[in-house]
Write a protein that holds these residues in place. Structure first.
Motif, mmCIF file in Angstrom:
data_model
loop_
_atom_site.group_PDB
_atom_site.id
_atom_site.type_symbol
_atom_site.label_atom_id
_atom_site.label_comp_id
_atom_site.label_asym_id
_atom_site.label_seq_id
_atom_site.Cartn_x
_atom_site.Cartn_y
_atom_site.Cartn_z
ATOM 1 N N LYS A 32 36.794 47.610 59.453
ATOM 2 C CA LYS A 32 36.995 47.525 58.043
ATOM 3 C C LYS A 32 38.154 46.839 57.560
ATOM 4 C CE LYS A 32 36.635 50.458 54.028
ATOM 5 N NZ LYS A 32 36.714 51.877 53.761
ATOM 6 N N VAL A 33 38.069 45.734 56.864
ATOM 7 C CA VAL A 33 39.103 44.981 56.409
ATOM 8 C C VAL A 33 39.337 45.083 54.863
ATOM 9 C CG1 VAL A 33 40.045 42.676 56.470
ATOM 10 C CG2 VAL A 33 38.760 43.317 58.428
ATOM 11 N N GLY A 34 40.665 45.280 54.374
ATOM 12 C CA GLY A 34 40.773 45.555 53.021
ATOM 13 C C GLY A 34 41.360 44.008 52.567
ATOM 14 N N PHE A 35 41.103 43.642 51.403
ATOM 15 C CA PHE A 35 41.525 42.618 50.798
ATOM 16 C C PHE A 35 42.176 42.958 49.500
ATOM 17 C CE2 PHE A 35 38.331 41.006 53.671
ATOM 18 C CZ PHE A 35 38.860 39.823 54.094
ATOM 19 N N ILE A 36 43.443 43.045 49.530
ATOM 20 C CA ILE A 36 43.977 43.281 48.324
ATOM 21 C C ILE A 36 44.180 41.939 47.345
ATOM 22 C CG2 ILE A 36 46.453 44.059 47.310
ATOM 23 C CD1 ILE A 36 46.910 45.062 50.303
ATOM 24 N N VAL A 37 43.760 42.221 46.337
ATOM 25 C CA VAL A 37 43.192 40.964 45.240
ATOM 26 C C VAL A 37 43.956 41.190 43.881
ATOM 27 C CG1 VAL A 37 41.132 40.634 46.395
ATOM 28 C CG2 VAL A 37 41.054 42.341 44.373
ATOM 29 N N GLY A 38 43.978 40.192 43.107
ATOM 30 C CA GLY A 38 44.673 40.257 41.908
ATOM 31 C C GLY A 38 44.856 38.770 41.236
ATOM 32 N N LYS A 39 44.480 37.697 42.015
ATOM 33 C CA LYS A 39 44.725 36.305 41.441
ATOM 34 C C LYS A 39 44.033 36.228 40.108
ATOM 35 C CE LYS A 39 46.476 33.365 43.151
ATOM 36 N NZ LYS A 39 48.015 33.056 43.264
ATOM 37 N N ASP A 40 44.600 35.431 39.076
ATOM 38 C CA ASP A 40 43.894 35.249 37.835
ATOM 39 C C ASP A 40 43.974 33.785 37.667
ATOM 40 O OD1 ASP A 40 46.489 35.260 37.049
ATOM 41 O OD2 ASP A 40 46.080 36.947 35.420
ATOM 42 N N THR A 41 44.482 33.078 38.501
ATOM 43 C CA THR A 41 45.041 31.601 38.204
ATOM 44 C C THR A 41 44.101 30.441 39.187
ATOM 45 O OG1 THR A 41 47.019 31.888 39.566
ATOM 46 C CG2 THR A 41 47.281 32.171 36.940
ATOM 47 N N ASP A 42 43.630 31.064 40.529
ATOM 48 C CA ASP A 42 43.038 30.119 41.157
ATOM 49 C C ASP A 42 41.473 30.348 41.229
ATOM 50 O OD1 ASP A 42 45.565 29.043 42.300
ATOM 51 O OD2 ASP A 42 46.005 31.032 43.238
ATOM 52 N N ALA A 92 37.206 35.555 46.311
ATOM 53 C CA ALA A 92 35.816 34.429 47.062
ATOM 54 C C ALA A 92 36.100 34.463 48.585
ATOM 55 C CB ALA A 92 36.099 32.818 46.461
ATOM 56 N N LEU A 93 37.372 34.690 48.934
ATOM 57 C CA LEU A 93 37.748 34.792 50.649
ATOM 58 C C LEU A 93 37.013 35.895 50.911
ATOM 59 C CD1 LEU A 93 38.865 33.684 52.926
ATOM 60 C CD2 LEU A 93 40.952 34.904 52.416
ATOM 61 N N ALA A 94 37.252 37.270 50.222
ATOM 62 C CA ALA A 94 36.757 38.394 50.628
ATOM 63 C C ALA A 94 35.244 38.236 50.936
ATOM 64 C CB ALA A 94 37.192 39.462 50.090
ATOM 65 N N LEU A 128 46.321 39.290 49.354
ATOM 66 C CA LEU A 128 45.966 38.050 48.884
ATOM 67 C C LEU A 128 46.427 37.661 47.514
ATOM 68 C CD1 LEU A 128 42.422 37.536 50.700
ATOM 69 C CD2 LEU A 128 44.481 36.885 51.327
ATOM 70 N N GLY A 129 46.213 38.551 46.628
ATOM 71 C CA GLY A 129 46.458 38.306 45.166
ATOM 72 C C GLY A 129 47.145 39.047 44.268
ATOM 73 N N PHE A 130 47.940 39.829 44.991
ATOM 74 C CA PHE A 130 48.531 40.979 44.360
ATOM 75 C C PHE A 130 49.781 41.432 45.263
ATOM 76 C CE2 PHE A 130 49.853 45.272 43.253
ATOM 77 C CZ PHE A 130 50.144 45.161 41.732
ATOM 78 N N ASN A 131 51.006 41.450 44.572
ATOM 79 C CA ASN A 131 51.964 41.950 45.257
ATOM 80 C C ASN A 131 53.019 42.624 44.461
ATOM 81 O OD1 ASN A 131 53.813 39.992 43.994
ATOM 82 N ND2 ASN A 131 53.242 38.425 45.482
#
Length: 134
Positions: A32-42, A92-94, A128-131
């Motif tokens: 099980k792999v988590g993808f932390i997302v949050g991009k809104d510009t790519d 999209a990557l996830a 990936l997209g949020f920090n």
């Protein structure tokens, strides 16, 4: 040993054939792999990407909740019903991993859902997209 030829197994440190169903790199349980997302510009679903030959067909069944409204930059799950949006690179990557790697169970984690408990529920997490700076 054959398990070293399978990146998923080598990554997880599985060194025993008894942990596998067969010697063809089939894991008894998916990771099980988590993808932390949050991009809104790519944006991926964009003519600039598809004109270059980018294939977005794998996104056809992406839940709309994970698309981003281009005006508010919010995920559609947080927008008024009927709002249209587009997939960005992190989601999209996830989703590509979900569609092409049956031995990996994905967990898309948005900024509001980011908790220590959620992170610990995964075998591995990608940010990936949020920090903390976003």
């Amino acid at each position: 040993p054959f398990w070293l030829k399978c990146p998923i197994l080598a990554f997880r440190g599985i060194a025993s054939a008894s942990a596998l169903q067969t010697p063809n790199c089939t894991v008894a349980m998916p990771i099980k792999v988590g993808f932390i997302v949050g991009k809104d510009t790519d944006l991926v679903e964009d003519p600039k990407f598809t004109t270059m030959g980018g294939d977005t067909s794998f996104l056809a069944d992406l839940p709309d909740d994970w698309r981003v409204d281009p005006e508010s930059h919010d995920y559609l799950k947080d927008c008024k019903p009927g709002t249209k949006g587009f997939a960005h690179c992190d989601v999209a990557l996830a989703w590509w991993v979900h569609k092409h790697c049956p031995d990996i169970q994905i967990d898309i984690i948005g900024p509001a859902d980011l908790t220590l408990q959620r992170l610990k529920s995964n075998d591995f997490n990608f940010s990936l997209g949020f920090n903390a700076v976003n």
